[in-house]
Design a protein around this motif. Sequence first.
Motif, PDB file in Angstrom:
ATOM      1  N   PHE A  10       0.810  -1.214   0.000  1.00  0.00           N
ATOM      2  CA  PHE A  10       0.000   0.000   0.000  1.00  0.00           C
ATOM      3  C   PHE A  10       0.852   1.278   0.000  1.00  0.00           C
ATOM      4  N   ALA A  11       1.911   1.282  -0.801  1.00  0.00           N
ATOM      5  CA  ALA A  11       2.815   2.429  -0.955  1.00  0.00           C
ATOM      6  C   ALA A  11       3.546   2.772   0.332  1.00  0.00           C
ATOM      7  N   GLY A  12       3.674   1.806   1.214  1.00  0.00           N
ATOM      8  CA  GLY A  12       4.406   2.014   2.460  1.00  0.00           C
ATOM      9  C   GLY A  12       5.022   0.714   2.914  1.00  0.00           C
ATOM     10  N   MET A  13       5.323   0.615   4.193  1.00  0.00           N
ATOM     11  CA  MET A  13       5.859  -0.620   4.750  1.00  0.00           C
ATOM     12  C   MET A  13       4.915  -1.116   5.843  1.00  0.00           C
ATOM     13  N   LEU A  14       4.475  -2.354   5.693  1.00  0.00           N
ATOM     14  CA  LEU A  14       3.623  -2.987   6.687  1.00  0.00           C
ATOM     15  C   LEU A  14       4.522  -3.580   7.768  1.00  0.00           C
TER      16      LEU A  14
ATOM     17  N   PHE B 138      -3.666   4.093  -3.089  1.00  0.00           N
ATOM     18  CA  PHE B 138      -4.526   3.700  -4.211  1.00  0.00           C
ATOM     19  C   PHE B 138      -4.575   4.827  -5.241  1.00  0.00           C
ATOM     20  N   PRO B 139      -3.464   5.094  -5.927  1.00  0.00           N
ATOM     21  CA  PRO B 139      -3.403   6.255  -6.826  1.00  0.00           C
ATOM     22  C   PRO B 139      -4.329   6.163  -8.034  1.00  0.00           C
TER      23      PRO B 139
ATOM     24  N   TYR C 220      -9.096  -5.052   3.322  1.00  0.00           N
ATOM     25  CA  TYR C 220      -8.034  -5.314   4.296  1.00  0.00           C
ATOM     26  C   TYR C 220      -7.382  -4.003   4.748  1.00  0.00           C
ATOM     27  N   TRP C 221      -7.074  -3.141   3.792  1.00  0.00           N
ATOM     28  CA  TRP C 221      -6.451  -1.852   4.106  1.00  0.00           C
ATOM     29  C   TRP C 221      -7.350  -1.034   5.030  1.00  0.00           C
TER      30      TRP C 221
END
Length: 201
Positions: free
Chosen positions: A108-112, A140-141, A157-158
Amino acid sequence: MKIMYMLNRFFGRKKETSPPDMKDVFRGAGCFKVPESVYNGYPAPLPSVPPLAAYFIRFLVSENGLDMFFHVLVKLGYKMELDLNTQILTRSGERGSKKVMLFLHPSFAGMLISLASDDFDVIATLQQKKFEPPLPSESFPSIDPGGLGSLQGDMEYWWVNLWFPFWQALSLERQSALDLDPEWREFILMHQQYEPEIPPG
């Protein structure tokens, strides 16, 4: 682009084929009860699962948040190997028996960040730092939030596990100050009462 730097750095990490069992990692940690006050902060632990003598948290951070997360662990006395995406850390000093089991996954454009620990100093410090995930428009671009109906798959989920827990933890002032596109702000307000369907059985 910052996120590409982060992903490149992540994918250069060594992969562990089979992570050790959490029950084995935290065996012998003794009596363990998560204080109720910890559940009111962010990130909040998931409900405890006996007999695992540790709490478990999962949250999404941006690249800046990832650097801050590493700094928190190092400051508390945990030595890390930055080329591993799964690792067990042991605290040095007077609390040397405390452990963190850490999992990192780009998403999601980051780190989980997922971690289990028997060290309450870790979660207390994390909750003081006010971590933020990437904005919805960054995760979600290519999605038009105005055209979304029911949530499912990655979006569900997000929302349920990563964004909404963060949003709920914000004060009204911080919610208002967040740099959200109007369409995403409307999406959040519309889905605040969303409850995922739980399959029978």
